[in-house]
Design an enzyme around this catalytic site. Structure first.
Site, PDB file in Angstrom:
ATOM      1  CB  ALA A  97       1.743  -1.639 -12.380  1.00  0.00           C
ATOM      2  CG  ASN A  98       2.618  -6.130  -8.948  1.00  0.00           C
ATOM      3  OD1 ASN A  98       2.266  -5.375  -8.342  1.00  0.00           O
ATOM      4  ND2 ASN A  98       3.001  -7.578  -8.201  1.00  0.00           N
ATOM      5  N   GLY A 122      -4.288  -6.166  -8.291  1.00  0.00           N
ATOM      6  CA  GLY A 122      -5.682  -5.171  -7.764  1.00  0.00           C
ATOM      7  C   GLY A 122      -6.146  -3.930  -8.717  1.00  0.00           C
ATOM      8  CE1 TYR A 137      -4.330   1.209   4.591  1.00  0.00           C
ATOM      9  CE2 TYR A 137      -6.697   1.634   5.296  1.00  0.00           C
ATOM     10  CZ  TYR A 137      -5.579   1.739   4.152  1.00  0.00           C
ATOM     11  OH  TYR A 137      -6.408   1.160   2.818  1.00  0.00           O
TER      12      TYR A 137
END
Length: 306
Positions: free
Chosen positions: A21-22, A24, A175
């Site tokens: 949440a910090n 982007g 990925y």
């Protein structure tokens, strides 16, 4: 009219957990949910950045209720501790956005010895969701949103005997496999919740090509020279602002008309208004869903019964 932040209903009284949440997309999601009245738990590894992000959100929404929860998805011990603390503080959780992730990085391992991308993007979120399940079940029609990517199409065949791809590591294949796992886990979670008669919706979101730190890191790992310059210019030309890229997951988490087991993504794959997109038949293999679930339980040591 395209769906936008203005369409988010009043979320007063609802508790949301957002991983990563910090920065982007996670930051934009936190900002939107808090602005609509939700109490948001900002689950993040870097607490300094999380505190700065909380300060920014509060500057825009002074009444926002935000708390920071330490969470390192690359450590099952950290995930378990975070889940215990969250369930203690919040017996009911209404929204879980499994947003955090790493993309196309060189080969690395988590604290538990898993390939980093599969470990963080999928296994960490699998473990977190399983251990938050008691709080999600008691939530008010909880929403769980997983984040996938167009790269899921390049994942190759899933090998249950070697999910970390130790024998043939390719950062894009790894990925893609993790992003396909995100999609399949979300769809299987929705299927099992529906079968159990639970009012829980599990959805999938694809942000498209958004300008975030994650995307910047991706271009950094490209070989120097023309290829790196072309990758950077492609991102600049076709990418969206993070606030627009986050709309897919925000819509999945808040739109009353959004249905479980569905994919929300930009209309034009990497750009455009957020819409419900079709899921191709090969993404709906129950056999593959069950296999992934079994592998995830075995690797994490968590029995996720619904």
């Amino acid at each position: 009219m395209p769906w936008s932040i203005a369409d988010i209903p009043d979320l007063t009284g609802r508790v949301a957990v957002v991983t990563g949440a910090n920065t982007g997309l996670g930051y934009q999601t936190t900002r939107a949910l808090a602005g609509a009245g939700a109490e948001v738990v900002m689950a993040a590894r870097n607490l300094t950045k999380a505190e700065k992000a909380r300060t920014k959100v509060r500057a825009e929404h002074p009444a926002a209720v935000l708390e920071i929860q330490p969470l390192d998805l690359a450590s099952l011990t950290s995930v378990a501790q975070a889940a215990r603390e969250l369930v203690t503080r919040h017996p009911s959780v209404d929204i879980l956005v499994n947003n955090a992730g790493v993309m196309a990085i060189p080969q690395r391992e988590t604290a538990d010895g898993f390939e980093m991308q599969f470990g963080v993007n999928h296994l960490g979120h699998f473990a977190l969701t399983a251990q938050l399940w008691p709080a999600l079940v008691t939530g008010d029609g909880a929403r769980i949103v997983a984040i996938t990517s167009f790269a899921r199409r390049y994942r190759g065949r899933f090998d249950p005997t070697d999910p970390p791809l130790v024998g043939e590591y390719n950062r894009w294949k790894a990925y893609g496999q993790s992003k396909m796992a995100n999609l399949r886990f979300a769809l299987e979670l929705d299927r099992r919740a529906t079968r159990a008669g639970l009012p829980i919706a599990s959805l999938v979101a694809h942000p498209g090509l958004a300008h975030t730190n994650l995307l910047g890191e991706r271009t950094r790992y490209e070989p120097r020279g023309l290829r790196r310059r072309l990758a950077s210019r492609w991102v600049e030309r076709f990418g969206m602002e993070a606030s627009r890229g986050a709309l897919s997951q925000i819509r999945g988490a808040t739109d009353p008309s959004a249905e479980g087991g569905r994919l929300y993504a930009p209309r034009f794959v990497v750009n455009g208004a957020t819409v419900r997109r079709p899921l191709l038949p090969w993404t709906r293999s129950n056999k593959q869903f069950d296999l992934l679930w079994e592998v995830s339980e075995r690797m994490t040591g968590i029995s996720f019964e619904i």
